[in-house]
Write a protein that holds these residues in place. Sequence first.
Motif, PDB file in Angstrom:
ATOM      1  N   ASP A 242       1.190  -1.075  -0.396  1.00 33.59           N
ATOM      2  CA  ASP A 242       0.026  -0.007   0.496  1.00 33.59           C
ATOM      3  C   ASP A 242       0.834   1.142   0.135  1.00 33.59           C
ATOM      4  N   HIS A 245       1.277   2.598  -3.851  1.00 29.01           N
ATOM      5  CA  HIS A 245       0.155   2.423  -4.348  1.00 29.01           C
ATOM      6  C   HIS A 245       0.474   3.815  -5.157  1.00 29.01           C
ATOM      7  N   PRO A 246       0.293   4.331  -6.279  1.00 33.93           N
ATOM      8  CA  PRO A 246      -0.252   5.160  -6.909  1.00 33.93           C
ATOM      9  C   PRO A 246      -0.797   6.368  -5.935  1.00 33.93           C
ATOM     10  N   LYS A 247      -1.450   5.800  -5.285  1.00 36.89           N
ATOM     11  CA  LYS A 247      -2.151   7.601  -4.212  1.00 36.89           C
ATOM     12  C   LYS A 247      -1.028   8.271  -3.521  1.00 36.89           C
ATOM     13  N   TYR A 248      -0.292   7.177  -2.481  1.00 38.12           N
ATOM     14  CA  TYR A 248       0.646   7.231  -1.191  1.00 38.12           C
ATOM     15  C   TYR A 248       2.142   7.145  -1.675  1.00 38.12           C
ATOM     16  N   ARG A 250       3.922   9.463  -3.476  1.00 40.57           N
ATOM     17  CA  ARG A 250       4.834  10.421  -3.401  1.00 40.57           C
ATOM     18  C   ARG A 250       4.939  10.491  -2.043  1.00 40.57           C
ATOM     19  N   THR A 251       3.992  10.989  -1.281  1.00 40.29           N
ATOM     20  CA  THR A 251       4.263  10.982  -0.341  1.00 40.29           C
ATOM     21  C   THR A 251       5.640  10.140   0.830  1.00 40.29           C
ATOM     22  N   THR A 252       5.342   8.548   0.550  1.00 36.52           N
ATOM     23  CA  THR A 252       5.932   7.333   0.990  1.00 36.52           C
ATOM     24  C   THR A 252       7.325   7.577   0.629  1.00 36.52           C
TER      25      THR A 252
END
Length: 259
Positions: A242, A245-248, A250-252
């Motif tokens: 997760d 995942h593309p949604k996270y 950048r933040t990761t």
Amino acid sequence: TFTVEEAVETIGFGRFHIMLLLIMGSTGVAEAMEIMLIAVVSPLIRCEWQLQDWQVALVTTMVFFGYMVFSIVLGLLADRYGRWKILLLSFLWAAYFSLLTSFAPSYIWFVFLRAMVGGGVSGHAQGREENKQIIAMSSCSKPFLSLGKVFWLAGSLLIIGLASVVNPTISWRWLIRIASIPGILLILVFKFVPESARYNVSTGRTAAALATLQRIARMNGVAMPEGQLREPAKERRGRFKDLIHPKYLRTTLQIWIIW
């Protein structure tokens, strides 16, 4: 009906949160002392065992290697068996191997035992971050939450101060024994730290979560919200993939680089 977050917000900030902040903040003191210990002990073990530069550096490397490996393992176990159990295990583990380090007969044993201490210390975050989020839910807690960052600094200053007195007079072995005392004392107060209500809810243990919330309300001297605690258990509480995942993603990546 109400959720855990709504209950915590209704209960507000009070005596329970102050107690929790002091206990969980003290884990930062113990963690900082164990991590910073190597900096004040390395010059002494270099002389005692005639170590080269790379051997001294390896001690610190292995502490953080143990931290890295076991943080993943203990994180998975905390998701499975609960934050409280893993947090208690990590303190028992870190204190045990820290004391053993003071009796290390050789350099190899010292490196191995400090790596195990790093592994135990990595588990402290499993409970500390969870409880920081619980404290943060209360809108009145923000100034107190900021003070939590002071505990790590206090632990770092404490171990340096102790080293300046203990190392020249007794020995570095006694410094390690003294540095393990905060972790041992924290084990004794763990009965005051409840299991995370959010964890209990996520695993379907609604009654246990409600008992925790009622305990918080009693300590703060306020009433629980009206209705019943209703929150569906999570079928899946997150997976490593997760994080990418593309949604996270950048933040990761940003968090990894910052750390």
